[in-house]
Design a protein around this motif. Structure first.
Motif, PDB file in Angstrom:
ATOM      1  N   VAL A 205       0.840  -1.195   0.000  1.00 48.67           N
ATOM      2  CA  VAL A 205       0.000   0.000   0.000  1.00 48.67           C
ATOM      3  C   VAL A 205       0.875   1.245   0.000  1.00 48.67           C
ATOM      4  O   VAL A 205       1.765   1.407   0.833  1.00 48.67           O
ATOM      5  CB  VAL A 205      -0.959  -0.009   1.203  1.00 48.67           C
ATOM      6  N   THR A 206       0.602   2.129  -0.954  1.00 46.81           N
ATOM      7  CA  THR A 206       1.334   3.388  -1.062  1.00 46.81           C
ATOM      8  C   THR A 206       0.480   4.582  -0.646  1.00 46.81           C
ATOM      9  O   THR A 206       1.008   5.655  -0.369  1.00 46.81           O
ATOM     10  CB  THR A 206       1.836   3.612  -2.510  1.00 46.81           C
ATOM     11  N   GLU A 207      -0.824   4.383  -0.614  1.00 43.41           N
ATOM     12  CA  GLU A 207      -1.758   5.456  -0.263  1.00 43.41           C
ATOM     13  C   GLU A 207      -3.052   4.802   0.216  1.00 43.41           C
ATOM     14  O   GLU A 207      -3.508   3.828  -0.372  1.00 43.41           O
ATOM     15  CB  GLU A 207      -2.020   6.276  -1.519  1.00 43.41           C
ATOM     16  N   ILE A 208      -3.635   5.343   1.295  1.00 43.27           N
ATOM     17  CA  ILE A 208      -4.898   4.793   1.791  1.00 43.27           C
ATOM     18  C   ILE A 208      -5.693   5.885   2.503  1.00 43.27           C
ATOM     19  O   ILE A 208      -5.110   6.755   3.161  1.00 43.27           O
ATOM     20  CB  ILE A 208      -4.667   3.581   2.728  1.00 43.27           C
ATOM     21  N   THR A 209      -7.000   5.838   2.332  1.00 44.22           N
ATOM     22  CA  THR A 209      -7.908   6.709   3.064  1.00 44.22           C
ATOM     23  C   THR A 209      -9.045   5.857   3.600  1.00 44.22           C
ATOM     24  O   THR A 209      -9.367   4.814   3.039  1.00 44.22           O
ATOM     25  CB  THR A 209      -8.494   7.833   2.182  1.00 44.22           C
ATOM     26  N   GLY A 210      -9.631   6.318   4.675  1.00 44.23           N
ATOM     27  CA  GLY A 210     -10.775   5.618   5.252  1.00 44.23           C
ATOM     28  C   GLY A 210     -11.944   6.560   5.411  1.00 44.23           C
ATOM     29  O   GLY A 210     -11.776   7.774   5.550  1.00 44.23           O
ATOM     30  N   LYS A 211     -13.139   5.976   5.385  1.00 45.51           N
ATOM     31  CA  LYS A 211     -14.358   6.774   5.531  1.00 45.51           C
ATOM     32  C   LYS A 211     -15.405   5.915   6.223  1.00 45.51           C
ATOM     33  O   LYS A 211     -15.471   4.704   6.011  1.00 45.51           O
ATOM     34  CB  LYS A 211     -14.853   7.199   4.149  1.00 45.51           C
ATOM     35  N   ALA A 212     -16.232   6.540   7.043  1.00 47.66           N
ATOM     36  CA  ALA A 212     -17.287   5.806   7.742  1.00 47.66           C
ATOM     37  C   ALA A 212     -18.489   6.698   7.980  1.00 47.66           C
ATOM     38  O   ALA A 212     -18.353   7.899   8.198  1.00 47.66           O
ATOM     39  CB  ALA A 212     -16.770   5.286   9.085  1.00 47.66           C
ATOM     40  N   ASN A 213     -19.639   6.096   7.920  1.00 47.09           N
ATOM     41  CA  ASN A 213     -20.888   6.727   8.347  1.00 47.09           C
ATOM     42  C   ASN A 213     -21.430   5.811   9.437  1.00 47.09           C
ATOM     43  O   ASN A 213     -21.820   4.685   9.152  1.00 47.09           O
ATOM     44  CB  ASN A 213     -21.880   6.855   7.193  1.00 47.09           C
ATOM     45  N   ARG A 214     -21.426   6.290  10.644  1.00 43.76           N
ATOM     46  CA  ARG A 214     -21.836   5.469  11.787  1.00 43.76           C
ATOM     47  C   ARG A 214     -23.032   6.089  12.506  1.00 43.76           C
ATOM     48  O   ARG A 214     -23.093   6.100  13.730  1.00 43.76           O
ATOM     49  CB  ARG A 214     -20.663   5.313  12.740  1.00 43.76           C
ATOM     50  N   LYS A 215     -23.983   6.580  11.747  1.00 41.10           N
ATOM     51  CA  LYS A 215     -25.176   7.192  12.346  1.00 41.10           C
ATOM     52  C   LYS A 215     -25.917   6.161  13.179  1.00 41.10           C
ATOM     53  O   LYS A 215     -25.973   4.991  12.846  1.00 41.10           O
ATOM     54  CB  LYS A 215     -26.111   7.713  11.263  1.00 41.10           C
ATOM     55  N   LYS A 216     -26.541   6.633  14.215  1.00 41.34           N
ATOM     56  CA  LYS A 216     -27.392   5.782  15.049  1.00 41.34           C
ATOM     57  C   LYS A 216     -28.818   5.861  14.538  1.00 41.34           C
ATOM     58  O   LYS A 216     -29.295   6.909  14.190  1.00 41.34           O
ATOM     59  CB  LYS A 216     -27.356   6.235  16.508  1.00 41.34           C
ATOM     60  N   SER A 217     -29.464   4.737  14.477  1.00 39.95           N
ATOM     61  CA  SER A 217     -30.858   4.746  14.032  1.00 39.95           C
ATOM     62  C   SER A 217     -31.781   4.892  15.237  1.00 39.95           C
ATOM     63  O   SER A 217     -31.398   4.617  16.358  1.00 39.95           O
ATOM     64  CB  SER A 217     -31.177   3.453  13.293  1.00 39.95           C
ATOM     65  N   GLN A 218     -32.981   5.327  14.969  1.00 35.72           N
ATOM     66  CA  GLN A 218     -33.987   5.371  16.023  1.00 35.72           C
ATOM     67  C   GLN A 218     -34.552   3.980  16.204  1.00 35.72           C
ATOM     68  O   GLN A 218     -34.756   3.248  15.220  1.00 35.72           O
ATOM     69  CB  GLN A 218     -35.073   6.358  15.666  1.00 35.72           C
ATOM     70  N   PRO A 219     -34.829   3.564  17.410  1.00 34.81           N
ATOM     71  CA  PRO A 219     -35.272   2.191  17.644  1.00 34.81           C
ATOM     72  C   PRO A 219     -36.620   1.845  17.044  1.00 34.81           C
ATOM     73  O   PRO A 219     -36.925   0.689  16.848  1.00 34.81           O
ATOM     74  CB  PRO A 219     -35.316   2.085  19.170  1.00 34.81           C
ATOM     75  N   ASP A 220     -37.449   2.830  16.687  1.00 35.76           N
ATOM     76  CA  ASP A 220     -38.797   2.524  16.216  1.00 35.76           C
ATOM     77  C   ASP A 220     -38.931   2.555  14.703  1.00 35.76           C
ATOM     78  O   ASP A 220     -40.022   2.677  14.177  1.00 35.76           O
ATOM     79  CB  ASP A 220     -39.809   3.493  16.832  1.00 35.76           C
ATOM     80  N   TYR A 221     -37.884   2.441  13.966  1.00 31.11           N
ATOM     81  CA  TYR A 221     -38.033   2.487  12.519  1.00 31.11           C
ATOM     82  C   TYR A 221     -38.400   1.114  12.039  1.00 31.11           C
ATOM     83  O   TYR A 221     -38.880   0.794  11.075  1.00 31.11           O
ATOM     84  CB  TYR A 221     -36.803   3.037  11.815  1.00 31.11           C
TER      85      TYR A 221
END
Length: 164
Positions: free
Chosen positions: A148-164
């Motif tokens: 590996v010569t280059e790396i990026t990371g990304k995340a979406n860790r939103k919390k959901s509402q329990p009643d969906y």
């Protein structure tokens, strides 16, 4: 990266949250006007700040032809997919964690190194106790190390509402 709030900048976190939890790496190889994308299972080593992936395949074919012409790739790994519906805001999104980057591809010729890398790859697949792959296939298997010569990371860790 447009969404800096989703960026993962710590390589240790990328390894722990994305690479270690995933089982498929997608390689983007140069093929004229269009990239050639290949999904593969992988092993890896992360040592002293250097990340390497190990992949394998047939000794011939389109993938090996492209690698022999241009031994670099882009790659992508993702995990943790989960739709999130936030009812009161009438909003939907998708949770995920991903890593992408670039790597130099080295075709491994040394049989001992090939076995070490294949052992690493197989171990990540959680094989049944006592599983041993046919070592007679090793000389006829292409094993590649992606440095590996280059790396990026990304995340979406939103919390959901329990009643969906």
């Amino acid at each position: 990266m447009r969404r800096k709030d989703r960026e993962i900048t710590d390589l240790d976190e990328i390894v722990e949250k994305v690479i270690d939890r995933s089982d498929v790496i997608r390689l983007g190889l140069a093929d004229g006007d269009y990239p050639y994308i290949v999904p593969m299972n992988y092993g890896y080593q992360y040592k002293d700040g250097q990340l390497e992936f190990y992949v394998h395949g047939a000794e011939s074919g389109r993938k090996m032809e492209l690698i022999s012409r241009n031994p670099v790739c882009s790659f992508e790994i993702d995990t943790g997919h989960r739709p999130v519906f936030i009812m009161d805001k009438k909003y939907a999104t998708m949770n995920f964690e991903s890593a992408m980057g670039r790597a130099e591809i080295h075709i491994i010729e040394d049989e001992n190194e090939k076995v070490r890398m294949l052992d690493n790859l197989v171990e990540r697949c959680d094989p049944p106790e006592g599983f041993v792959y046919n070592e007679k296939s090793v000389p006829h298997t292409a094993v590649m190390k992606l440095v590996v010569t280059e790396i990026t990371g990304k995340a979406n860790r939103k919390k959901s509402q329990p009643d969906y």
